[in-house]
Design an enzyme around this catalytic site. Structure first.
Site, short mmCIF file in Angstrom:
data_model
loop_
_atom_site.label_atom_id
_atom_site.label_comp_id
_atom_site.label_asym_id
_atom_site.label_seq_id
_atom_site.Cartn_x
_atom_site.Cartn_y
_atom_site.Cartn_z
N LEU A 71 114.53 -12.88 66.36
CA LEU A 71 115.13 -12.90 67.68
C LEU A 71 116.11 -11.75 67.87
CD1 LEU A 71 115.85 -16.63 68.61
CD2 LEU A 71 113.88 -15.21 69.13
N ARG A 72 116.78 -11.34 66.79
CA ARG A 72 117.68 -10.20 66.87
C ARG A 72 116.91 -8.94 67.24
NH1 ARG A 72 118.27 -6.02 63.49
NH2 ARG A 72 116.91 -7.07 62.02
N ARG A 73 115.82 -8.66 66.52
CA ARG A 73 115.03 -7.46 66.82
C ARG A 73 114.44 -7.55 68.23
NH1 ARG A 73 112.41 -7.63 60.91
NH2 ARG A 73 113.87 -6.26 59.81
N SER A 75 105.56 -14.08 47.67
CA SER A 75 105.10 -12.89 48.38
C SER A 75 105.27 -11.65 47.50
CB SER A 75 105.88 -12.71 49.68
OG SER A 75 107.21 -12.30 49.42
N ARG A 90 104.67 -13.09 63.15
CA ARG A 90 105.10 -13.51 61.83
C ARG A 90 104.06 -13.18 60.77
NH1 ARG A 90 106.70 -19.00 60.55
NH2 ARG A 90 107.39 -17.92 58.70
N ARG A 129 101.34 -8.35 58.72
CA ARG A 129 101.80 -7.72 59.96
C ARG A 129 101.21 -6.30 60.10
NH1 ARG A 129 108.18 -9.08 60.08
NH2 ARG A 129 107.91 -9.85 57.97
N CYS A 152 118.51 -19.00 63.24
CA CYS A 152 117.38 -18.23 63.76
C CYS A 152 117.26 -18.37 65.27
CB CYS A 152 116.10 -18.69 63.08
SG CYS A 152 116.00 -18.16 61.37
N LYS A 177 119.35 -11.92 53.45
CA LYS A 177 119.35 -12.23 54.88
C LYS A 177 118.59 -13.53 55.19
CE LYS A 177 115.31 -9.69 56.60
NZ LYS A 177 114.84 -8.69 57.60
N ASP A 178 117.81 -14.03 54.23
CA ASP A 178 117.09 -15.29 54.43
C ASP A 178 117.95 -16.51 54.13
OD1 ASP A 178 114.76 -13.98 55.13
OD2 ASP A 178 113.85 -14.13 53.14
#
Length: 309
Positions: free
Chosen positions: A132-134, A13, A151, A157, A244, A85-86
């Site tokens: 899920l946190r956001r 990416s 996603r 996005r 996750c 964080k991944d």
């Protein structure tokens, strides 16, 4: 003496490549090496290929790292650059996170289409996020909003947002800055009210344990405050068996030789939460994170976690 280029593994990416180039450039500067002494090897991971389902449904964070770690373990890469964080809290045998580059801003950013902030969105507006946190934190702030899974890479996005598929989305401010897109953030969220994912904003380098040649190369670019802070955050995550499927947030800040950590757990609907703050020596960062994880688990009780399903 090294004669072949060092092989740097990364996802393909735009953001992942920007991070790999940052690591390369820092290593070039630290060691006085030319660009041709580094080869950036971009791989497409399963997490990149499957974008129509949430990470929880298809196997979690490891889907962004499996291919890179297999080649690293096999000696086909010298090291791999990741968004910290991944990274799952348990790594393959023989690999470790040896190095952290200086951390960017760890806060979350709102990119609004019909309003600039979450508070200003009209009742029933749609917010898209794959985290899920956001999702849980948005529901905690605005239970009236329609929160949907959203996603794809940053550009994907943003295109969906521009098309009006959602009224707002949330992205890591660090990623926007690394892509030179920081100006598109319409609001930056206070981490006390909207805490980030553990390790958000940090770039880590994964390498083989006991590879002294690579350890020596990488040590020159390691940022110790980032290393200590993220070690604390990952200790918290590991103790809670973070994946996750579980909305977990937390961040650590270093001040001299001291460290302050704030952590939070939520139910996916955002209706129940527990938070904790701990302070201690930076040298004990990982242990402090684990201590915070054990304390918040005890305070919440086993039923809190079972209810997540």
């Amino acid at each position: 003496m090294q004669t072949k280029p060092f092989r740097i593994g990364t996802r393909g990416s735009l953001l992942a490549l920007a991070q790999a180039y940052e690591a390369r450039d820092r290593l070039m500067a630290a060691h006085g090496l030319p660009e041709d002494m580094f080869e950036v090897v971009a791989l497409t991971t399963k997490g990149d290929r499957i974008t129509d389902r949430s990470l929880a449904e298809i196997g979690g964070k490891g889907l962004f790292t499996e291919e890179l770690e297999a080649k690293l373990s096999a000696g086909e890469l010298d090291f791999a650059v990741h968004s910290a964080k991944d990274m799952p809290t348990k790594l393959p045998d023989g690999l470790h996170l040896s190095t952290y580059l200086p951390r960017e801003d760890f806060r979350d950013a709102v990119v609004g289409h019909s309003a600039r902030t979450l508070i200003d969105l009209p009742q029933g507006a749609t917010v898209g996020s794959s985290s899920l946190r956001r999702q849980a934190l948005v529901r905690r702030l605005r239970p009236d909003l329609n929160v949907v899974t959203f996603r794809g890479q940053v550009d994907t996005r943003l295109r969906k947002l521009a098309e009006g598929q959602v009224d707002a989305t949330l992205l890591a401010l660090a990623g926007l800055k690394r892509l030179n897109r920081g100006e598109i953030a319409t609001d930056i969220l206070d981490p006390q009210d909207f805490p980030p994912a553990p390790a958000q904003g940090a770039i880590c380098i994964e390498s083989r344990i006991d590879d002294e040649r690579i350890d020596t190369l990488l040590a020159a670019v390691n940022d110790q405050p980032t290393f200590d802070a993220v070690s604390c955050e990952r200790g918290f995550l590991a103790t809670l068996d973070g994946s996750c499927r579980t909305p977990i947030a937390g961040y650590a800040v270093c001040d001299g030789d001291q460290l302050r950590f704030f952590g939070m757990i939520l139910t996916p609907d955002g209706r129940k939460e527990h938070s904790i703050t701990v302070n201690g020596s930076r040298r004990d960062g990982a242990a402090l994170g684990r201590e915070a994880g054990r304390a918040i688990r005890e305070a919440a009780g086993a039923d809190f976690f079972e209810d997540w399903g």
